[in-house]
Design a protein around this motif. Sequence first.
Motif, mmCIF file in Angstrom:
data_model
loop_
_atom_site.group_PDB
_atom_site.id
_atom_site.type_symbol
_atom_site.label_atom_id
_atom_site.label_comp_id
_atom_site.label_asym_id
_atom_site.label_seq_id
_atom_site.Cartn_x
_atom_site.Cartn_y
_atom_site.Cartn_z
ATOM 1 N N PHE A 3 -25.581 -41.771 46.573
ATOM 2 C CA PHE A 3 -26.884 -41.153 46.382
ATOM 3 C C PHE A 3 -27.354 -41.311 44.935
ATOM 4 C CE2 PHE A 3 -29.259 -37.320 45.162
ATOM 5 C CZ PHE A 3 -30.389 -37.576 45.893
ATOM 6 N N TYR A 36 -26.613 -47.027 56.654
ATOM 7 C CA TYR A 36 -27.590 -45.956 56.445
ATOM 8 C C TYR A 36 -27.180 -45.075 55.266
ATOM 9 C CZ TYR A 36 -30.268 -41.710 57.276
ATOM 10 O OH TYR A 36 -31.080 -40.616 57.117
ATOM 11 N N SER A 40 -30.042 -45.154 52.508
ATOM 12 C CA SER A 40 -31.120 -44.265 52.944
ATOM 13 C C SER A 40 -31.797 -43.573 51.760
ATOM 14 C CB SER A 40 -30.593 -43.229 53.933
ATOM 15 O OG SER A 40 -29.595 -42.426 53.310
ATOM 16 N N ALA A 41 -31.004 -43.142 50.778
ATOM 17 C CA ALA A 41 -31.600 -42.456 49.624
ATOM 18 C C ALA A 41 -32.532 -43.397 48.862
ATOM 19 C CB ALA A 41 -30.496 -41.944 48.706
ATOM 20 N N TYR A 44 -35.666 -43.969 50.960
ATOM 21 C CA TYR A 44 -36.516 -42.779 50.989
ATOM 22 C C TYR A 44 -37.252 -42.601 49.669
ATOM 23 C CZ TYR A 44 -37.867 -37.857 51.036
ATOM 24 O OH TYR A 44 -38.573 -36.692 50.952
ATOM 25 N N ASN A 45 -36.571 -42.764 48.548
ATOM 26 C CA ASN A 45 -37.223 -42.574 47.256
ATOM 27 C C ASN A 45 -38.253 -43.662 46.972
ATOM 28 O OD1 ASN A 45 -36.097 -40.237 45.388
ATOM 29 N ND2 ASN A 45 -34.450 -40.909 46.743
ATOM 30 N N ARG A 58 -40.479 -39.615 54.948
ATOM 31 C CA ARG A 58 -39.434 -39.439 55.963
ATOM 32 C C ARG A 58 -39.739 -40.292 57.192
ATOM 33 N NH1 ARG A 58 -40.252 -34.113 58.332
ATOM 34 N NH2 ARG A 58 -41.791 -35.339 59.430
ATOM 35 N N GLN A 62 -37.548 -43.480 58.553
ATOM 36 C CA GLN A 62 -37.041 -43.593 59.928
ATOM 37 C C GLN A 62 -37.491 -44.903 60.562
ATOM 38 O OE1 GLN A 62 -37.658 -40.095 62.322
ATOM 39 N NE2 GLN A 62 -37.729 -41.283 64.230
ATOM 40 N N GLU A 125 -43.640 -35.793 34.330
ATOM 41 C CA GLU A 125 -43.184 -36.417 35.573
ATOM 42 C C GLU A 125 -44.282 -36.353 36.644
ATOM 43 O OE1 GLU A 125 -40.528 -38.016 36.338
ATOM 44 O OE2 GLU A 125 -40.911 -38.159 38.501
ATOM 45 N N ARG A 129 -46.379 -39.596 38.373
ATOM 46 C CA ARG A 129 -46.448 -39.849 39.818
ATOM 47 C C ARG A 129 -47.881 -39.750 40.330
ATOM 48 N NH1 ARG A 129 -41.581 -40.181 42.487
ATOM 49 N NH2 ARG A 129 -39.752 -39.484 41.329
ATOM 50 N N ARG B 52 -39.156 -43.506 31.730
ATOM 51 C CA ARG B 52 -38.254 -42.349 31.760
ATOM 52 C C ARG B 52 -37.564 -42.281 33.124
ATOM 53 N NH1 ARG B 52 -38.212 -37.662 28.758
ATOM 54 N NH2 ARG B 52 -40.114 -38.327 27.706
ATOM 55 N N LYS B 54 -36.371 -41.362 36.584
ATOM 56 C CA LYS B 54 -36.991 -40.484 37.573
ATOM 57 C C LYS B 54 -35.910 -39.806 38.410
ATOM 58 C CE LYS B 54 -40.971 -42.053 36.311
ATOM 59 N NZ LYS B 54 -40.403 -42.955 35.275
ATOM 60 N N PRO B 55 -36.118 -38.547 38.717
ATOM 61 C CA PRO B 55 -35.151 -37.887 39.607
ATOM 62 C C PRO B 55 -35.234 -38.486 41.006
ATOM 63 C CG PRO B 55 -37.040 -36.475 39.250
ATOM 64 C CD PRO B 55 -37.219 -37.646 38.344
ATOM 65 N N LEU B 56 -34.082 -38.711 41.578
ATOM 66 C CA LEU B 56 -34.046 -39.209 42.950
ATOM 67 C C LEU B 56 -33.843 -38.022 43.885
ATOM 68 C CD1 LEU B 56 -31.931 -42.450 42.517
ATOM 69 C CD2 LEU B 56 -34.330 -42.289 43.161
ATOM 70 N N PHE B 57 -34.614 -37.995 44.903
ATOM 71 C CA PHE B 57 -34.592 -36.851 45.808
ATOM 72 C C PHE B 57 -33.710 -37.147 47.012
ATOM 73 C CE2 PHE B 57 -38.524 -36.738 43.441
ATOM 74 C CZ PHE B 57 -38.481 -35.458 42.919
ATOM 75 N N LYS B 58 -33.068 -36.102 47.435
ATOM 76 C CA LYS B 58 -32.173 -36.257 48.584
ATOM 77 C C LYS B 58 -33.001 -36.544 49.832
ATOM 78 C CE LYS B 58 -28.502 -33.969 51.166
ATOM 79 N NZ LYS B 58 -27.689 -32.735 51.314
ATOM 80 N N PRO B 59 -32.663 -37.573 50.548
ATOM 81 C CA PRO B 59 -33.466 -37.914 51.729
ATOM 82 C C PRO B 59 -33.124 -37.011 52.900
ATOM 83 C CG PRO B 59 -31.662 -39.445 51.521
ATOM 84 C CD PRO B 59 -31.563 -38.531 50.330
ATOM 85 N N PRO B 60 -34.074 -36.761 53.761
ATOM 86 C CA PRO B 60 -33.751 -36.045 55.004
ATOM 87 C C PRO B 60 -32.908 -36.929 55.902
ATOM 88 C CG PRO B 60 -36.008 -36.821 55.053
ATOM 89 C CD PRO B 60 -35.490 -37.131 53.684
ATOM 90 N N ASP B 61 -32.057 -36.305 56.671
ATOM 91 C CA ASP B 61 -31.171 -37.084 57.537
ATOM 92 C C ASP B 61 -31.935 -37.476 58.805
ATOM 93 O OD1 ASP B 61 -29.140 -38.326 58.769
ATOM 94 O OD2 ASP B 61 -27.855 -36.560 59.024
ATOM 95 N N VAL B 62 -32.263 -38.719 58.885
ATOM 96 C CA VAL B 62 -33.009 -39.202 60.055
ATOM 97 C C VAL B 62 -32.161 -40.150 60.889
ATOM 98 C CG1 VAL B 62 -35.272 -38.925 58.960
ATOM 99 C CG2 VAL B 62 -34.034 -41.077 58.700
#
Lengths: 183, 288
Positions: A3, A36, A40-41, A44-45, A58, A62, A125, A129, B52, B54-62
């Motif tokens: 991750f 996966y 996946s991370a 997703y990002n 999300r 998928q 930040e 974005r 700078r 970037k924070p990586l976000f935890k993905p939802p489990d799909v």
Amino acid sequence: MNFGSGLEMNSQAADLDFALVREFMSGQAAAFDRLYERHSAYVYNTCLGILGNPEDARDVTQDTFVQLYRSLPKFRGRSKFSTWLYRIAVNKCMDALRNRPKWESTDSLEWVRDADPPAADHIQEEHVRQTILRLKPDYRAVLVLYYFQQLSYAEIAESLGCSVDQVRIRLHRARKAFRQIYG
Amino acid sequence: MKCRHVRDLASQYLSSELPTEKVAAIEAHLTKCDACRAETAATERALRALERPKPLFKPPDVLEAVKMQVARPDRRFKPARIGWAFAGAATLALAAWLAVSIHPARHAPPVNRVVTESRMPKEIAKKSAVNQPLKPIPAIAKESTGNAPDTHASRPIRKPHGPERHPSFSPKPEPVRVAPEPTIEYLVVYTPELSEPTAAAPAETEAASDVEDTNLPDTAYYSIRMTDNSSGEIATLSVRTELEPGAEPNIIMDYAVTNKGADRDGSERSFFDESMPLRNNHAVHPTS
């Protein structure tokens, strides 16, 4: 889970991906789960950076893995698995942006605040974005892949399906556009 | 180098993507141009912000959703096909129901055994056998819906009594009328074409009807008649079955609607005369 480590550049990681693909093709369904977990991370990002909305990200994540599942038999290993996967993800993002209704063009940035990054970086930040989300989809993609996911020009070119020179030009224009909006 | 060139190349200059000679030219320009220096500083701030981490976000489990989706066939919802599929299914269901319920071999006894049909009184069957118009079958007519007695459905439509008045004349407000419900009649008529009824005993004939008989009727007629008591409109679904020994039954259906509301002179006018080839057999004509 791998991750937040970004795109694995070393050939060992690429070999592992290719081995997992071959395992999956030989009938071992668990290999898909490992692919996966590894990507996946990152997918997703990338989607989150381009789309700016966690729900859309999300859904596109998928869709990306569904497409991956169905397209794996076509993977011949001529390119890195990761860039091949990210190309699917970017294309899905572009499709989502094209199909998005006009009234949804203003992307919600609530998720940035909910994510609770370090306080000192919070405003900047969010501003970054928000600025990216006001750019053209092509510019969004190249900035996200270059600055967020730390891909090289060659990897971006592979992911976007264009030449390295085109990536260089697009990145240059994207920076200028970003600068004008960022202030 | 001019200002616009410097500002155009600022991001590449700050990203160290320019050749040495261009870098030198830009730096020379910046030493003597305050505006370009300010613009380059702003560009640098923007690029530093981009660079700078970037924070990586935890993905939802799909993953489970992905597996469920790939387990299904890749079909898209096509609304236009739903209607056709439903229409086809309804047609098939109707045809199957008709084939099963009105198959001559199942329900229609041979013409010389009509008198033994449990749902048909003997007198009606005898009339049928001599090629006469029939009344509704009482045993089946009980299934009629509506308030009007079944016997009324077969009566001619009469003119209203009393002197004729101008349509605009309305001395009293019209009372609220409740529209009568439609009447449905089920009529079954068997052809007498093959032979006259035999003098055989009914019990004996009925017993024989379950075994092979080379004297099976080749044609039978059935009808469902729906009468709208308020408008006088009549819709009739008529079915003719043709059966040959050893062959699949042939089912011929026809559907006709007639509106007697515009012809309320009491005369009966069967729409079968023109729309159905069953006229000679009087398949359904209970009102005459």
